[in-house]
Design an enzyme around this catalytic site. Sequence first.
Site, mmCIF file in Angstrom:
data_model
loop_
_atom_site.group_PDB
_atom_site.id
_atom_site.type_symbol
_atom_site.label_atom_id
_atom_site.label_comp_id
_atom_site.label_asym_id
_atom_site.label_seq_id
_atom_site.Cartn_x
_atom_site.Cartn_y
_atom_site.Cartn_z
ATOM 1 N N HIS A 14 0.864 -1.175 0.000
ATOM 2 C CA HIS A 14 0.000 0.000 0.000
ATOM 3 C C HIS A 14 0.905 1.231 0.000
ATOM 4 C CE1 HIS A 14 -3.018 -2.896 1.935
ATOM 5 N NE2 HIS A 14 -3.376 -2.683 0.682
ATOM 6 N N GLU B 240 1.891 3.594 3.077
ATOM 7 C CA GLU B 240 2.320 2.994 4.349
ATOM 8 C C GLU B 240 3.837 3.115 4.467
ATOM 9 O OE1 GLU B 240 -1.621 0.183 4.462
ATOM 10 O OE2 GLU B 240 0.329 -0.802 4.468
ATOM 11 N N HIS C 182 3.290 -3.656 6.787
ATOM 12 C CA HIS C 182 2.261 -2.639 6.529
ATOM 13 C C HIS C 182 2.114 -1.727 7.746
ATOM 14 C CE1 HIS C 182 0.051 -4.549 3.016
ATOM 15 N NE2 HIS C 182 0.922 -5.488 3.354
ATOM 16 N N GLU D 252 1.351 -5.715 10.618
ATOM 17 C CA GLU D 252 0.830 -4.345 10.765
ATOM 18 C C GLU D 252 1.576 -3.681 11.916
ATOM 19 O OE1 GLU D 252 -1.346 -2.873 8.863
ATOM 20 O OE2 GLU D 252 -2.404 -4.512 7.816
HETATM 21 ZN ZN LIG Z 1 -1.353 -2.101 4.132
#
Ligand SMILES: [Zn+2]
Length: 339
Positions: A57, A60, A151, A215
Amino acid sequence: MIPNNDFLALTLNNPETLAPFQLEFNGGQGFVEETGILRLEPQQATDINLVLSVGIHGNETGPIELVNQLLKAILEGRFALTVRLLVIIGNPIAANRAERFCDVNLNRLFSGAWRHYEGLEVPRAQSLEQAVTRFFAGSATGSVRLHYDLHTAIRGSEYEKFVVHPFIGDAPYDLQQLGLLAASGIDAVLLSQQPTTTFSYYSSAEHGAHAFTVELGKVYPFGENDLSRFEAIRQTLITLISDASFPKLERDAIDSKLKFFAVQDALVKDHEDYQLTISEDVKNFTGFEKGYELAHSSQSQYLIKASGDAIIFPNANVPIGQRAGLVVRPMRLADLALR
Ligand SMILES: [Zn+2]
């Protein structure tokens, strides 16, 4: 060579294409295969093959900066590289736009799902799959395959750092990997219960890698990340990369550091009028009482099935047919098959 050993700058300056080239570093060979894809072959490799992907993404940025720093240190010989390493900056076009994606969420396009979509991310998903396939094809038989896809989340979280563990069927969970997560400052592990089309699931299912979507906290723009918040994972990655070793944590230590959740249900947007009943800023892993109405549309209603069930990745702003969130249920390490 990579100017200033700054692979991120090279990638962002060439977001669409970059002619392949080779480089040398600290006795090893590097290969920029295309933009944002760099393979490093150390002079003397151990049996570990590590894919580190960031920026799947585009906005990020924290993990992108973290991995770029590690890479710079390797290229400058400030610490040794003892594992085969593939570094991927996933979506440089979206990164330059400070956007999550351009046309379609790249992390929904793997395991061939790109065939069903159109847009800038489609050829990129295909390229990334091919790069990972080539990389693992170059690994020795029986060697360790790892893929950590880093991420940051859109929203806050009751557990600041957590991983999504791909569905592995009846296979046992790997204690050494859980130990690495616990030592990396990860607070929670979310266990997927079915196949999906994320990058980490792809590497797990197609290549037998230990793979996670990691994450690491909230999204901030380039230059505004406090990298000290990533110190624990930075240290475990340096140890892994330079010593080819994993943190040694006893099962009790893992149990006290990590909370486990299993995906209970996927919330699927089934109509234009589909709505989540929770506020915009509700945190990931917020729990609810049994019977609470979490979502409704003119077609359906979702009621919480057991007290303590929690919401994760809520986002009703998706096309019809796509996921608007996951409902997860707490579970214990003792309930998992381990090896
Ligand atoms: Zn992400």
